[in-house]
Design a protein around this motif. Structure first.
Motif, mmCIF file in Angstrom:
data_model
loop_
_atom_site.group_PDB
_atom_site.id
_atom_site.type_symbol
_atom_site.label_atom_id
_atom_site.label_comp_id
_atom_site.label_asym_id
_atom_site.label_seq_id
_atom_site.Cartn_x
_atom_site.Cartn_y
_atom_site.Cartn_z
ATOM 1 N N LYS A 36 0.830 -1.216 0.000
ATOM 2 C CA LYS A 36 0.000 0.000 0.000
ATOM 3 C C LYS A 36 0.859 1.258 0.000
ATOM 4 N N GLU B 249 2.566 1.736 -3.334
ATOM 5 C CA GLU B 249 1.573 2.223 -4.297
ATOM 6 C C GLU B 249 1.325 3.721 -4.115
ATOM 7 N N THR B 250 1.253 4.167 -2.867
ATOM 8 C CA THR B 250 1.064 5.592 -2.580
ATOM 9 C C THR B 250 2.193 6.414 -3.196
ATOM 10 N N LEU C 31 4.199 5.531 -5.727
ATOM 11 C CA LEU C 31 4.166 5.446 -7.189
ATOM 12 C C LEU C 31 3.080 6.341 -7.782
ATOM 13 N N LYS C 32 1.969 6.506 -7.077
ATOM 14 C CA LYS C 32 0.881 7.362 -7.558
ATOM 15 C C LYS C 32 1.284 8.839 -7.601
ATOM 16 N N MET C 33 2.312 9.214 -6.834
ATOM 17 C CA MET C 33 2.780 10.603 -6.816
ATOM 18 C C MET C 33 3.530 10.954 -8.097
ATOM 19 N N LYS D 213 4.748 11.490 -11.892
ATOM 20 C CA LYS D 213 4.247 11.929 -13.189
ATOM 21 C C LYS D 213 5.277 11.505 -14.242
#
Length: 152
Positions: free
Chosen positions: A51, A54-55, A57-59, A61
């Protein structure tokens, strides 16, 4: 821009103030930002790593460069770290994100996919790792600028 992204649960006003001071001092040399991310609260360490990874990686761009702070990563001297930052800044099309993981670190998949650096032979609590990294980024920028902050 250099972004320090740290998974952290515990507030520490003294460390927060010291980190903020180093980030502010970086301003004239390079844009540096610090972002604290909440830890995933789960009883399973593997789920927590997944989790939190993933947090992070979502940041990202397109064009961003992610560098993981991990006890198994590559070690640098302060001067070597400044060269590493200089090279990474010249090659990156986006932000450089230095990530400090949660209590269990990053998933093995993420560790294999992104470069890892080691802050020390010692293992630090997350708030101290954040302070060490922030100061070392400030030091590296000063080395690159040629100020008298760093003495060999």
């Amino acid at each position: 821009m250099i972004l320090i992204a740290a998974i952290e649960n515990h507030k520490n006003a003294e460390i927060d103030a010291l980190c903020a001071d180093y980030v502010k001092r970086c301003g004239p040399m390079h844009s540096v930002k610090l972002e604290l991310l909440p830890a995933a609260r789960t009883p399973d360490p593997e789920t927590q790593k997944a989790k939190e990874s993933e947090t992070l990686l979502k940041m990202m761009k397109p064009g961003d460069t992610l560098i993981l702070c991990d006890e198994r990563g590559k070690a640098f001297t302060s001067r070597g770290f400044s060269t590493y930052i200089e090279k990474t800044l010249s090659q990156s099309r986006g932000k450089i994100i230095f990530a400090i993981g949660g209590a269990y670190g990053f998933t093995e998949e993420v560790r294999q996919q992104y470069p890892c650096i080691k802050l020390s032979e010692f293992v630090f609590p997350h708030h101290l790792a954040r302070l060490v990294l922030t100061e070392q980024i400030y030091r590296a920028l000063n080395i690159l600028k040629g100020t008298g902050y760093h003495h060999d």
